[in-house]
Design a protein around this motif. Structure first.
Motif, short mmCIF file in Angstrom:
data_model
loop_
_atom_site.label_atom_id
_atom_site.label_comp_id
_atom_site.label_asym_id
_atom_site.label_seq_id
_atom_site.Cartn_x
_atom_site.Cartn_y
_atom_site.Cartn_z
N HIS A 170 0.81 -1.22 0.00
CA HIS A 170 0.00 0.00 0.00
C HIS A 170 0.84 1.27 0.00
O HIS A 170 0.31 2.36 0.24
N GLY A 171 2.12 1.13 -0.27
CA GLY A 171 3.02 2.29 -0.22
C GLY A 171 2.68 3.38 -1.22
O GLY A 171 3.07 4.54 -1.03
N HIS A 172 1.94 3.04 -2.26
CA HIS A 172 1.59 4.01 -3.29
C HIS A 172 0.33 4.81 -2.95
O HIS A 172 -0.03 5.73 -3.68
N LEU A 173 -0.31 4.46 -1.83
CA LEU A 173 -1.56 5.11 -1.45
C LEU A 173 -1.33 6.09 -0.32
O LEU A 173 -0.28 6.12 0.32
N ALA A 174 -2.34 6.88 -0.03
CA ALA A 174 -2.30 7.83 1.10
C ALA A 174 -2.58 7.09 2.40
O ALA A 174 -3.56 7.35 3.11
N VAL A 175 -1.73 6.11 2.68
CA VAL A 175 -1.88 5.21 3.82
C VAL A 175 -0.58 5.19 4.60
O VAL A 175 0.48 4.92 4.04
N ASP A 176 -0.66 5.46 5.89
CA ASP A 176 0.51 5.48 6.77
C ASP A 176 0.28 4.47 7.89
O ASP A 176 -0.48 4.72 8.82
N ILE A 177 0.93 3.28 7.78
CA ILE A 177 0.75 2.22 8.77
C ILE A 177 1.92 2.27 9.76
O ILE A 177 3.08 2.20 9.36
N ARG A 178 1.59 2.38 11.05
CA ARG A 178 2.60 2.55 12.08
C ARG A 178 2.64 1.34 13.02
O ARG A 178 1.59 0.87 13.46
N LEU A 179 3.83 0.87 13.31
CA LEU A 179 4.01 -0.25 14.23
C LEU A 179 4.06 0.30 15.65
O LEU A 179 5.11 0.69 16.16
N ALA A 180 2.91 0.35 16.29
CA ALA A 180 2.80 0.90 17.63
C ALA A 180 1.46 0.52 18.23
O ALA A 180 0.49 0.24 17.52
N ASP A 181 1.40 0.49 19.56
CA ASP A 181 0.15 0.25 20.27
C ASP A 181 -0.81 1.39 19.98
O ASP A 181 -0.41 2.55 19.89
N TYR A 182 -2.09 1.07 19.87
CA TYR A 182 -3.08 2.09 19.52
C TYR A 182 -3.11 3.24 20.52
O TYR A 182 -3.51 4.36 20.18
N ARG A 183 -2.68 2.99 21.75
CA ARG A 183 -2.72 4.04 22.78
C ARG A 183 -1.77 5.20 22.48
O ARG A 183 -1.86 6.26 23.08
N HIS A 184 -0.85 4.98 21.55
CA HIS A 184 0.10 6.03 21.19
C HIS A 184 -0.41 6.90 20.04
O HIS A 184 0.31 7.78 19.56
N ALA A 185 -1.64 6.67 19.61
CA ALA A 185 -2.19 7.46 18.50
C ALA A 185 -2.31 8.92 18.89
O ALA A 185 -2.71 9.26 20.00
N THR A 186 -1.96 9.79 17.94
CA THR A 186 -2.07 11.23 18.14
C THR A 186 -2.69 11.86 16.90
O THR A 186 -2.87 11.20 15.87
N GLY A 187 -2.99 13.14 16.98
CA GLY A 187 -3.54 13.87 15.85
C GLY A 187 -5.04 13.98 15.92
O GLY A 187 -5.68 13.51 16.87
N HIS A 188 -5.60 14.64 14.91
CA HIS A 188 -7.05 14.86 14.85
C HIS A 188 -7.57 14.41 13.49
O HIS A 188 -6.95 14.69 12.46
N TYR A 189 -8.71 13.72 13.52
CA TYR A 189 -9.21 13.05 12.33
C TYR A 189 -10.72 13.25 12.20
O TYR A 189 -11.42 13.50 13.17
N ASP A 190 -11.17 13.07 10.96
CA ASP A 190 -12.61 13.16 10.69
C ASP A 190 -13.34 11.91 11.17
O ASP A 190 -14.55 11.96 11.44
N ALA A 191 -12.64 10.80 11.25
CA ALA A 191 -13.23 9.56 11.73
C ALA A 191 -12.15 8.72 12.41
O ALA A 191 -11.00 8.71 11.99
N VAL A 192 -12.56 8.02 13.46
CA VAL A 192 -11.70 7.06 14.15
C VAL A 192 -12.41 5.71 14.09
O VAL A 192 -13.54 5.59 14.57
N VAL A 193 -11.76 4.73 13.49
CA VAL A 193 -12.39 3.42 13.34
C VAL A 193 -11.52 2.35 13.98
O VAL A 193 -10.29 2.47 14.03
#
Length: 344
Positions: A170-193
């Motif tokens: 998926h490297g060609h898409l607007a997709v950023d996959i991070r190897l981390a526990d979900y509790r470390h999520a930051t930022g602001h988004y239109d949707a959280v799923v």
């Protein structure tokens, strides 16, 4: 032990003694002494309690500790990192490891795309929106949302193999996959799923999850949870599944999740698509069985028996309605209902 001539009753007692010792050690780590003098110590009055020590050991572990926080990467290492060749053979083109949606679909691949599209419609996804995908797996939803809806997605996974596969595909898409526990999520988004994460969150952490989701939403944002739901509250899954398949997992109930949302998120829509999980699991089993001749040299016959039991017993849970699959759409407490939110 039986092969060495140890009588069955003696072997059972030895197993019970070992389990009892494990529980005693676990309690001691929390400052509790079995037979101690402190008011909080445990007194055992009936020796028959040792007969169920293995189950009680798991219960004590769940009560006293928070393994989902202490060891968040364990399930990734022991389950999701088993091998991408296995999951490629079993899951289908999108590599989606959650319940599909067969209402208007005849195949697993079509049903998974129907499920992903259902999620996108429920959160009112449009081009340019930013989405946070907690427990993103191999990036199946993230890629679909980017390809079909023009969204950008940040995903979190505790599996190294999932992160590596997603980066490669998926490297060609607007997709950023991070190897981390979900509790470390930051930022602001239109949707959280989260699509299949909540089973790994744990009851002690439901509230924290809801608070994180609300904190990461922009005004007018939408939270979405896709999760297996149990028939009654439990602190742990079946001991066999905990040991061999999904360590530290705990199936929530719909009531537990609603309670965790109180004052943080407002449920807008709830749909139960549980019967579709029976068919999903049977399709996974058929794919696994068909691929087994080429998988066998790497995984071996013991793994085959384990995996067969896991998939077919899981299907039975849904066929008997002991488990269901809930999709919950929610919005931050005190905010207007967004126009884009669609009911099921």
């Amino acid at each position: 032990m039986m092969g060495l001539g140890v009588p069955r009753k003696v072997a059972a007692l030895l197993d019970a003694d070992r389990a009892a010792a494990d529980v005693t050690d676990a309690l001691a780590g929390a400052g509790i002494t079995v037979g101690g003098d402190a008011p909080w110590d445990i007194q055992i009055r009936d020796p028959r309690l040792s007969k169920s020590w293995p189950l009680r050991a798991q219960l004590v572990k769940a009560r006293l500790y928070n393994p989902q926080v202490a060891r968040p990467f364990e399930v990734g290492e022991r389950h999701y990192d088993v091998g991408n060749d296995l999951y490629e053979a079993m899951l289908g083109r999108r590599m989606v490891y959650t319940c599909a949606y067969y209402r208007d679909a005849a195949t697993l691949d079509a049903a998974q795309e129907a499920k992903l599209d259902l999620v996108c419609r429920k959160i009112g996804l449009r081009s340019g929106m930013r989405v946070l995908d907690l427990g993103c797996g191999w990036g199946g939803f993230a890629a679909f949302a980017a390809e079909r809806y023009g969204a950008s997605v940040v995903g979190y996974t505790v599996s190294r193999e999932q992160a590596a596969w997603a980066a490669e595909h998926h490297g060609h898409l607007a997709v950023d996959i991070r190897l981390a526990d979900y509790r470390h999520a930051t930022g602001h988004y239109d949707a959280v799923v989260s699509i299949g994460l909540m089973e790994h969150v744990g009851a002690k952490n439901h509230r924290g999850y809801m608070e994180l989701a609300a904190r990461c939403l922009v005004p007018g944002g939408v939270a979405f949870v896709h999760t297996i739901g149990g028939a009654g509250p439990r602190t742990q899954i079946d001991p066999w599944f905990d040991k061999y398949v999904f360590p530290n997992a705990a199936i929530p109930t719909l009531g537990q999740l609603a309670t965790a949302m109180h004052g943080v998120l407002v449920p807008e829509d709830v749909q139960n698509i549980g019967p579709h999980y029976d068919r999903t699991l049977m399709d996974w089993w058929a794919n696994f069985e068909a691929a087994w001749p080429r998988l066998r040299p790497r995984y071996g016959d013991t793994f085959y028996r384990l995996w067969k039991y896991y998939l077919l017993v899981s299907a039975a849970y849904f066929r008997t309605r002991e488990h269901n699959l809930y999709q919950i759409v929610a919005t931050p407490a005190g905010t207007p209902q967004p126009r884009g939110v669609r009911a099921s």
